[in-house]
Design a protein around this motif. Structure first.
Motif, mmCIF file in Angstrom:
data_model
loop_
_atom_site.group_PDB
_atom_site.id
_atom_site.type_symbol
_atom_site.label_atom_id
_atom_site.label_comp_id
_atom_site.label_asym_id
_atom_site.label_seq_id
_atom_site.Cartn_x
_atom_site.Cartn_y
_atom_site.Cartn_z
ATOM 1 N N UNK A 42 0.988 -1.199 0.018
ATOM 2 C CA UNK A 42 -0.020 -0.145 -0.161
ATOM 3 C C UNK A 42 0.888 0.931 -0.119
ATOM 4 N N UNK A 43 0.646 2.059 -1.072
ATOM 5 C CA UNK A 43 1.740 3.271 -1.006
ATOM 6 C C UNK A 43 1.634 3.990 0.379
ATOM 7 N N UNK A 44 3.204 4.557 0.514
ATOM 8 C CA UNK A 44 3.158 5.286 1.768
ATOM 9 C C UNK A 44 3.532 6.646 1.931
ATOM 10 N N UNK A 45 3.454 7.361 0.633
ATOM 11 C CA UNK A 45 3.662 8.675 0.354
ATOM 12 C C UNK A 45 2.552 9.454 -0.013
ATOM 13 N N UNK A 46 2.801 10.655 0.131
ATOM 14 C CA UNK A 46 1.501 11.567 0.086
ATOM 15 C C UNK A 46 1.138 11.741 -1.420
ATOM 16 N N UNK A 47 -0.215 11.961 -1.509
ATOM 17 C CA UNK A 47 -0.602 12.115 -3.012
ATOM 18 C C UNK A 47 -0.294 13.424 -3.521
ATOM 19 N N UNK A 48 0.160 13.925 -4.609
ATOM 20 C CA UNK A 48 0.717 15.167 -5.023
ATOM 21 C C UNK A 48 -0.365 16.208 -4.589
ATOM 22 N N UNK A 49 0.030 17.334 -4.183
ATOM 23 C CA UNK A 49 -1.016 18.300 -3.975
ATOM 24 C C UNK A 49 -1.744 19.037 -5.083
ATOM 25 N N UNK A 50 -0.901 18.714 -6.356
ATOM 26 C CA UNK A 50 -1.644 19.172 -7.445
ATOM 27 C C UNK A 50 -2.795 18.376 -7.675
ATOM 28 N N UNK A 51 -2.970 17.125 -7.398
ATOM 29 C CA UNK A 51 -4.087 16.286 -7.472
ATOM 30 C C UNK A 51 -5.273 16.571 -6.605
ATOM 31 N N UNK A 52 -4.898 17.115 -5.641
ATOM 32 C CA UNK A 52 -5.982 17.420 -4.425
ATOM 33 C C UNK A 52 -6.463 18.929 -4.803
ATOM 34 N N UNK A 53 -5.511 19.820 -5.348
ATOM 35 C CA UNK A 53 -5.995 21.317 -5.872
ATOM 36 C C UNK A 53 -6.821 20.824 -6.896
#
Length: 396
Positions: A42-53
């Motif tokens: 299961x990936x353990x790094x944050x989703x890129x902020x650009x996707x959230x934005x």
């Protein structure tokens, strides 16, 4: 009458899921920070902020009917266009939107791709070590899955065994590079040799043998690794991709099939996938996720932690005398157990709160998998515990 096939599958729980559930329960007893859980990828790094934005922008600014309405059966045109443009720019290909079919992750991509180039009763070959879920993907389509034994020295393709197993009933070959569970990427030399064999055998058998390339770890490639784009080597290739790892979006279930424009039937395979969806109930990934990923498909999460973790683990394993092939990518490593039974090895490791996965179910008995998508600080503490385990149990 209920379906006995699926009923019988209830007794074959995933070893990975069982170990993950054990780790969670154990964590409630001693604190999860003290359980060194290398079971689940299961990936353990944050989703890129650009996707959230972009998600926020879509929800705030876009027309709700456009945002949440049905997409065309062959996918959102913008998503298809952006994926084709990205692949062409990065890998010097010539995809058009008509060659891209959006799917619910790489699993959905494989399920569509294999149905598009086979018929029930045909045979599909894959190479050990392999992802165990290939079994239901392939047999669920009415096909026979045959597994070529592993080259345990390199985890490249065992070509001698592959040639022995090739026969006229083989309509597709399914590969996974970089590979789960070994972490090894197929080299340029390997892919050239594979392409040459498939070309020759397709001519001998009088039908195309399609190459299905499972590529969810394509962006997690380490320094110095030779991990080329598979479709560059063989025309009859269908690439099956997921953004689960590159953008840390496993729960959004978004991917695609990319049909090599030089592939036999390239003009009809994507429309055929639309018809396959009618029979499988696929009916397109969520509209909003297609639109959001279209805006960020050239980006990735910060994947560098995986290489950092790999180096720490690999160096420790070598220092302790394990036999292990250095990964070229992914967030997996697959050492040889310190005794004949990897299952017994992993049971003993559990006593030290080290949760490893025996790879018997991956077609590689005697090895175990570590999924190191966890915090680096925890990896470092886990290596102290690994040294203790190996010293006390195996005298090393």
């Amino acid at each position: 009458m209920i379906n006995e096939t699926y009923k019988n599958m209830l007794g074959a729980k995933s070893v990975i899921r069982e170990l993950s559930e054990y780790a969670t329960a154990r964590g409630k007893e001693i604190g999860y920070e003290n359980v060194f859980d290398f079971s689940l990828g299961n990936p353990s790094v944050e989703v890129p902020k650009s996707f959230t934005d972009e998600m926020i922008r879509l929800l705030q600014e876009e027309d709700t009917m456009t945002l949440h309405g049905y997409t065309p059966s062959l996918g959102n045109p913008l998503y298809k266009e952006k994926i084709a443009e990205s692949l062409n720019r990065r890998f010097d290909m010539n995809y058009g939107p008509e060659h891209i079919f959006p799917t619910t992750g790489a699993a959905g991509a494989i399920s569509h791709a294999v149905r598009a180039v086979t018929k029930p009763g045909d045979e599909v070959l894959t190479f050990a070590p392999y992802f165990p879920e290939y079994g239901p993907y392939i047999t669920g389509a009415g096909l026979k899955l045959s597994v070529v034994p592993a080259d345990t020295e390199t985890f490249q393709i065992n070509f001698d065994k592959f040639l022995e197993m090739l026969n006229p009933n083989v309509m597709a070959v399914l590969i996974n590079t970089p590979n789960n569970p070994s972490g090894v990427a197929y080299s340029t030399e390997t892919l050239k040799k594979l392409a040459a064999i498939l070309t020759d055998k397709s001519q001998d058998y009088g039908h195309a043998i399609f190459l299905l390339s499972d590529e969810p770890y394509r962006e997690i490639v380490f320094k110095g690794a030779d991990a080329p784009y598979v479709s560059k080597f063989y025309d009859n290739t269908l690439s099956c991709y997921s953004f689960s790892k590159s953008l840390s979006l496993p729960g959004e279930r978004i991917g695609y099939v990319a049909v090599n424009p030089a592939c036999e039937g390239a003009d009809v395979i994507v429309p055929m996938c639309g018809q396959i969806s009618r029979g499988t109930g696929h009916n397109c990934p969520p509209s909003i996720i297609q639109q959001a990923v279209a805006a960020v498909c050239n980006e990735t999460a910060d994947l560098s932690v995986y290489e950092t973790n790999m180096n720490i683990i690999y160096d420790t394993l070598i220092d302790l005398g394990f036999t292990v092939v250095r990964p070229g990518g992914t967030f997996y490593i697959m050492p040889k157990a310190l005794e004949e039974s990897s299952i017994e090895f992993c049971k003993k490791a559990k006593d030290y709160d080290l949760i490893f996965v025996p790879t018997d179910g991956f077609g590689a008995p005697g090895f175990f998998r570590m999924a190191y998508c966890i915090d680096t600080e925890k990896v470092e503490r886990a290596m102290v515990q690994l040294r203790k385990f190996v010293s006390e149990v195996y005298g090393r």
